[in-house]
Design an enzyme around this catalytic site. Structure first.
Site, short mmCIF file in Angstrom:
data_model
loop_
_atom_site.label_atom_id
_atom_site.label_comp_id
_atom_site.label_asym_id
_atom_site.label_seq_id
_atom_site.Cartn_x
_atom_site.Cartn_y
_atom_site.Cartn_z
N ASP A 122 0.88 -1.27 0.13
CA ASP A 122 -0.02 0.06 -0.18
C ASP A 122 0.75 1.34 -0.05
O ASP A 122 2.21 1.22 0.39
CB ASP A 122 -0.94 0.02 1.32
CG ASP A 122 -2.15 0.71 1.05
OD1 ASP A 122 -2.56 1.50 0.11
OD2 ASP A 122 -2.94 0.55 1.98
N ASP A 151 -11.10 4.03 -1.50
CA ASP A 151 -11.70 3.12 -0.39
C ASP A 151 -13.15 3.13 -0.39
O ASP A 151 -13.53 4.36 -0.64
CB ASP A 151 -11.17 3.53 1.06
CG ASP A 151 -9.57 3.14 1.19
OD1 ASP A 151 -9.08 2.97 0.33
OD2 ASP A 151 -9.25 2.88 2.33
C1 9PG Z 1 -4.88 0.94 5.82
C2 9PG Z 1 -5.77 1.34 4.47
C3 9PG Z 1 -6.34 0.12 3.83
C4 9PG Z 1 -7.22 0.50 2.48
C5 9PG Z 1 -6.23 1.26 1.70
C6 9PG Z 1 -5.53 2.48 2.47
O1 9PG Z 1 -5.94 9.46 2.51
N1 9PG Z 1 -5.84 8.53 3.34
O2 9PG Z 1 -5.61 9.22 4.58
C7 9PG Z 1 -6.03 7.30 3.15
C8 9PG Z 1 -6.05 6.30 4.38
C9 9PG Z 1 -5.99 5.02 4.16
C10 9PG Z 1 -6.30 4.71 3.02
C11 9PG Z 1 -6.29 5.43 1.78
C12 9PG Z 1 -6.32 6.81 1.99
O3 9PG Z 1 -6.44 3.14 2.71
O4 9PG Z 1 -6.63 1.67 0.48
O5 9PG Z 1 -7.56 -0.56 1.83
O6 9PG Z 1 -5.48 -0.87 3.55
O7 9PG Z 1 -4.86 1.96 3.52
O8 9PG Z 1 -4.40 1.97 6.15
#
Ligand code: 9PG
Length: 484
Positions: A301, A361
């Site tokens: 990720d 997400d």
């Molecule tokens: C775990 C998550 C999950 C998820 C991923 C990813 O912008 N943001 O603050 C942000 C936070 C989390 C995120 C995407 C963007 O999700 O897509 O499936 O694994 O990390 O932390």
């Protein structure tokens, strides 16, 4: 030059015909068009970035707050007054067909305005230019990308249980073991532990909630016939991590020597300079370590961080640096490990990963209007944002498993209504990637039966229009869900 009855003015250093269009060469290429302020087929940089048809009649609005921009789309263009996208793009012609331009390698930007469609690359580039039906030109582009970037052997995508969209980071060993046990009788193939197991972003060792270590979970999953899966964000670290404290010199900095911010969650985090040999060695041993714990499915990720603008040790083009790091990860993981890339630059990941998240997400609610409308941010968690961007990335299906994120079957802790849950379930069917985070003990008998039937079903899928599909005997129209 006349193409399909329209006059285009093409600037490129070379032009030759190819099946379905033309191959252009040049660091920058430009196509003057007669279509004015029409619709632009935008493809954002990484998994979470917007992919959609947007109107050239309105100027692009920068995402707010500014600190969030690095994790939403390519920050190099966050303030661009011109509509643009990454790698490929197109504009709608008078007859509804598309003028399309797509780069055949990573490192390209597409810009569109009322007069022209432009390709801008960080080095000499080959481009595919076409005018035709959207589905057809995208299919031909995918074929060309397959020849330049490769495609990994394609069996159907595995059916995945992932811990994120129910427990979020509040996971523990006991709970994971309980979930594994509860999954008996449901035809999952992967049990994937998401964010929450590690000591810190950068310190990829189990925390106190996993006292028996990560191998124990993998072993239990495996003994139940499930492939163990683990979430990692290998290219980033928080400043509070030991990794950062011990190696501040491993992190990406700008020309002035200041650290390049990679995002704002967890109080901010930074990106590794993946061209440093020491970092590459660290990456190799990290991936070998989790492989040694028994994990054979890795959800990697926040991958975009490795390709952020910055000053790198090796001075390579940033998407080439990213791709090289991904190649190192692939080699360390081995060919038998399934890699799901998330928050990943789309074009630069092709050929090296098995699966690719193709949207932001999902969430157990339909829309977050505050963030989407008032902060101009279409990348925040919501069923609507995930559906919209994923639908505009299905052209990637011949190249990689396209993951539109999880579907819900539970009513517990869920604001999505039955029809909204059904649309995400159908999205997974047309994308060809089935995953959920619903803990079996949150489901009532009927919900569990629905989940089981969905996991087992392999209906024939046929696309019948830009947003319409036949799933088995059903006609499914996603278009009405895109209007808010
Ligand atoms: C775990 C998550 C999950 C998820 C991923 C990813 O912008 N943001 O603050 C942000 C936070 C989390 C995120 C995407 C963007 O999700 O897509 O499936 O694994 O990390 O932390």
């Amino acid at each position: 030059m006349q193409i399909q009855g329209y006059n285009f003015h093409i600037s490129a250093s070379r032009l030759e015909e190819t099946l379905g269009g033309y191959l252009l060469t040049g660091k920058t290429v430009q196509i003057g068009h007669p279509f004015g302020r029409t619709m632009f087929f935008k493809q954002g940089w990484q998994s979470w970035s917007e992919a959609a048809w947007v109107s050239l009649k309105e100027n692009p609005k920068p995402i707010l707050p500014p600190e969030r921009r690095p994790q939403c789309d390519d920050p190099a263009y966050a303030l661009s007054p011109v509509h643009g996208g990454s790698g490929l793009g197109g504009i709608e012609g008078y007859d509804g067909r598309m003028l399309f331009l797509g780069a055949l390698r990573p490192g390209a930007r597409i810009e569109a305005d009322r007069l022209s469609l432009k390709g801008l690359a960080d080095h000499e580039m080959q481009w595919f230019l076409a005018y035709g039906e959207t589905g057809e030109v995208l299919a031909r582009y995918a074929e060309l990308l397959a020849t330049t970037l490769g495609v990994r052997a394609q069996q159907p995508a595995p059916r995945v249980w992932c811990s994120w969209y129910s427990y979020y980071s509040d996971i523990s060993e006991g709970q994971m073991l309980q979930t594994i046990a509860g999954l008996q009788g449901l035809p999952f193939e992967v049990f994937q532990v998401d964010d929450g197991w590690q000591q810190n972003m950068g310190d990829w060792e189990p925390n106190h909630k996993f006292p028996s270590g990560m191998a124990a979970i993998a072993l239990r999953a495996q003994s139940q016939g499930l492939t163990p899966g683990l979430w990692l964000a290998p290219f980033i670290a928080r400043p509070s991590s030991n990794l950062f404290k011990e190696h501040p010199d491993w992190f990406l900095r700008d020309e002035k020597g200041d650290l390049v911010p990679a995002g704002i969650n967890w109080g901010g985090f930074y990106a590794l300079d993946v061209t440093l040999p020491a970092v590459q060695n660290w990456l190799r041993s990290l991936i070998q370590k989790v492989r040694g714990w028994g994990y054979r499915y890795l959800k990697l990720d926040f991958l975009y961080a490795a390709a952020l603008p910055g000053h790198r040790h090796a001075g390579e083009a940033r998407e080439d640096a990213y791709r090289e790091a991904l190649r190192i990860v692939r080699e360390a993981a081995g060919d038998d490990v399934y890699i799901l890339a998330c928050g990943a630059p789309i074009i630069a990941s092709l050929g090296l990963v098995d699966g690719l998240r193709i949207g932001p997400d999902v969430a157990p609610y339909w829309d977050n209007e505050d963030r989407r409308v008032f902060l101009h941010d279409p990348t925040g968690p919501s069923a609507y944002n995930a559906l919209r961007t994923s639908l505009h990335r299905l052209w990637l299906k011949p190249l990689v498993h396209t993951d539109p994120d999880v579907a819900y079957f539970r009513t517990r802790y869920n604001l999505l209504g039955p029809a909204q849950r059904a649309v995400l379930q159908d999205l997974a069917l047309v994308a060809g990637f089935k995953a959920t985070s619903d803990p079996p003990e949150w489901l009532d008998g009927e919900e569990r039966e629905q989940l089981k039937a969905w996991l087992e079903a392999t209906p024939p899928i046929a696309q019948t229009g830009p947003y319409t599909f036949r799933i088995g005997e059903r006609e499914v129209d996603f278009a009405r869900w895109l209007e808010l």
